[in-house]
Design an enzyme around this catalytic site. Structure first.
Site, mmCIF file in Angstrom:
data_model
loop_
_atom_site.group_PDB
_atom_site.id
_atom_site.type_symbol
_atom_site.label_atom_id
_atom_site.label_comp_id
_atom_site.label_asym_id
_atom_site.label_seq_id
_atom_site.Cartn_x
_atom_site.Cartn_y
_atom_site.Cartn_z
ATOM 1 N N ARG A 52 23.715 66.580 31.933
ATOM 2 C CA ARG A 52 23.957 68.086 32.627
ATOM 3 C C ARG A 52 22.848 67.970 33.624
ATOM 4 O O ARG A 52 22.723 68.686 34.928
ATOM 5 C CB ARG A 52 24.142 69.473 31.735
ATOM 6 C CG ARG A 52 24.852 70.478 32.250
ATOM 7 C CD ARG A 52 24.517 71.259 30.998
ATOM 8 N NE ARG A 52 23.808 71.788 30.263
ATOM 9 C CZ ARG A 52 23.888 71.934 28.678
ATOM 10 N NH1 ARG A 52 24.658 71.449 28.891
ATOM 11 N NH2 ARG A 52 23.164 72.550 28.750
ATOM 12 N N TYR A 104 31.210 82.019 57.159
ATOM 13 C CA TYR A 104 31.809 81.572 56.352
ATOM 14 C C TYR A 104 32.714 82.609 56.102
ATOM 15 O O TYR A 104 31.666 82.674 54.335
ATOM 16 C CB TYR A 104 31.457 80.370 56.148
ATOM 17 C CG TYR A 104 32.203 79.587 54.629
ATOM 18 C CD1 TYR A 104 33.700 79.523 55.259
ATOM 19 C CD2 TYR A 104 31.695 79.927 53.476
ATOM 20 C CE1 TYR A 104 34.786 79.027 54.101
ATOM 21 C CE2 TYR A 104 32.537 79.763 52.836
ATOM 22 C CZ TYR A 104 34.411 78.889 52.702
ATOM 23 O OH TYR A 104 35.035 78.659 52.292
ATOM 24 N N ASP A 176 21.178 79.594 55.481
ATOM 25 C CA ASP A 176 22.185 78.642 55.222
ATOM 26 C C ASP A 176 22.075 77.746 57.165
ATOM 27 O O ASP A 176 23.067 78.359 57.777
ATOM 28 C CB ASP A 176 23.800 78.896 55.152
ATOM 29 C CG ASP A 176 25.035 78.017 55.143
ATOM 30 O OD1 ASP A 176 25.117 76.636 55.858
ATOM 31 O OD2 ASP A 176 26.293 78.448 54.448
ATOM 32 N N LYS A 201 29.898 69.228 54.101
ATOM 33 C CA LYS A 201 30.510 69.044 55.387
ATOM 34 C C LYS A 201 29.167 67.633 55.787
ATOM 35 O O LYS A 201 29.516 66.506 55.558
ATOM 36 C CB LYS A 201 29.727 69.641 56.191
ATOM 37 C CG LYS A 201 30.344 71.456 55.504
ATOM 38 C CD LYS A 201 31.511 71.005 55.530
ATOM 39 C CE LYS A 201 32.560 72.973 54.426
ATOM 40 N NZ LYS A 201 32.617 72.880 53.737
#
Length: 378
Positions: A52, A104, A176, A201
């Site tokens: 994890r 977005y 962002d 992206k």
């Protein structure tokens, strides 16, 4: 590996990641979810106890991104939205956050719900307007979130100004920078505290990995809270996805160079086209945020642009339907060029019915322009 190399060189060599056991120039994938201990119950590898939080390919990708970003540390997440959620989850009930409008839609939708559930005051503002941003921030704020260039409007926010306003009000600035990438803009250099990217992206660039990343300017209590939350909730990218991301990062600088050159050429072409009423791209001198973009973007103005087709929604859909090289699909940043009619995806957000968002890939720019020309009927 030396850290004073140019980004293209550092990335091409994956920051020095390779397979020490075999000598392979590509690092291996270790898919194990758990790790052995010796007879005294000490880990055989002190860095690895459980998958994890302990993941070799993830650590390699994070190291590459940190270097490209000029960050103290980076953390990978299984999706861009998981990274955004982590950037906000540390906020206490009653906190105050200022969020850029017109970004977005997935981000806005989640943040509105989160703020309502947690009793957080959330103010939405056009952050490309520094005066409006200053008024929204006021004298006290906990977190300011901006997206520059924004998706799909391609608005440009002055990061340095936003940082000054945020810090003066006692807040943390999160940027962002997905539509820029660290090759074009390093928000930390302009005062940002945390930088977010959807690694799905252009960082990966091959439309085959889902991921997100946060990078911090410095260690802090807030960063440690984010780091602990990621480990405790298991919001970590898997080893195979991280391995693919490292593969993508190795070509990021050269892909960005090609995509930006083509995007500029295509934006110039569409700006003069009789069937296009407006083009949104920071590289155009007519763009409202061009001067800001010129000051904080180096090597190009991004790989995404939006254009308004003249007449009706039906006309815009016909143009999208006639495109052959531009694939009709939802995303940005891949090696293949994409087109999306955003109003179809988010009809309730004020997106113009005639707006087409274009993500420019690495194809020949002339071929892409020929495809646009036939689709536009000229």
């Amino acid at each position: 590996m030396k850290k004073d190399l140019k980004p293209a060189t550092f990335a091409a060599h994956a920051g020095g990641a390779y397979d020490e056991a075999s000598g392979g120039v590509v690092m291996p994938i270790q898919p194990s979810t758990t790790y052995r201990r010796d007879e005294a119950y000490a880990p055989l590898n002190p860095d690895n106890v459980y998958l994890r939080p302990h993941n070799e390919p993830v650590r390699a990708a994070e190291a590459i991104i940190s270097e490209l970003e000029g960050a103290a540390e980076s953390l990978l997440f299984p999706a861009g939205m998981a990274a955004i959620a982590a950037a906000f989850r540390w906020l206490p009930t009653g906190a105050r956050a200022v969020v850029q409008s017109g970004i977005y839609w997935g981000t806005t939708k989640w943040l509105r719900g989160f703020a309502e559930r947690r009793g957080i005051e959330m103010v939405e503002v056009d952050a490309s307007d520094s005066a409006a941003l200053s008024e929204a921030i006021g004298s006290e704020v906990d977190l300011v979130f901006v997206e520059t260039p924004s998706n799909p409007w391609l608005k440009t926010t002055d990061i340095a100004k936003a940082a000054d306003l945020t810090h003066a009000a006692g807040g943390v600035l999160v940027v962002d920078s997905t539509a820029a990438s660290p090759i074009l803009t390093r928000p930390i250099d302009f005062g940002a505290d945390i930088v977010m990217h959807s690694a799905t992206k252009v960082m990966n660039g091959h439309s085959d990995v889902l991921g997100g990343v946060l990078s911090t300017a410095k260690d802090s209590e807030i960063w440690q809270a984010i780091k602990d939350d990621r480990a405790d909730t298991g919001s970590v990218m898997g080893p195979f996805e991280a391995w693919l991301l490292v593969r993508g990062l190795r070509t990021l600088p050269i892909r960005i160079e090609r995509m930006c050159q083509s995007a500029q050429t295509i934006a110039d072409y569409l700006a003069d086209h009789p069937q296009i009423s407006d083009v949104f791209y920071p590289g155009l001198s007519s763009h409202a945020g061009h001067e800001i973009a010129k000051a904080q973007m180096s090597g190009g103005y991004g790989y995404v642009l939006s254009a308004l087709v003249k007449s009706t929604e039906a006309d815009a859909l016909k143009v999208a339907g006639r495109l052959n090289l531009f694939l009709r699909a939802t995303s940005i940043g891949g090696v293949e060029s994409l087109v999306e009619h955003r109003h179809t995806i988010e009809p309730h957000t004020g997106i113009p019915e005639t707006l087409l968002r274009l993500s420019i890939g690495i194809e020949d720019a002339g071929d892409l322009i020929d495809d646009l020309a036939q689709a536009l009927g000229q």
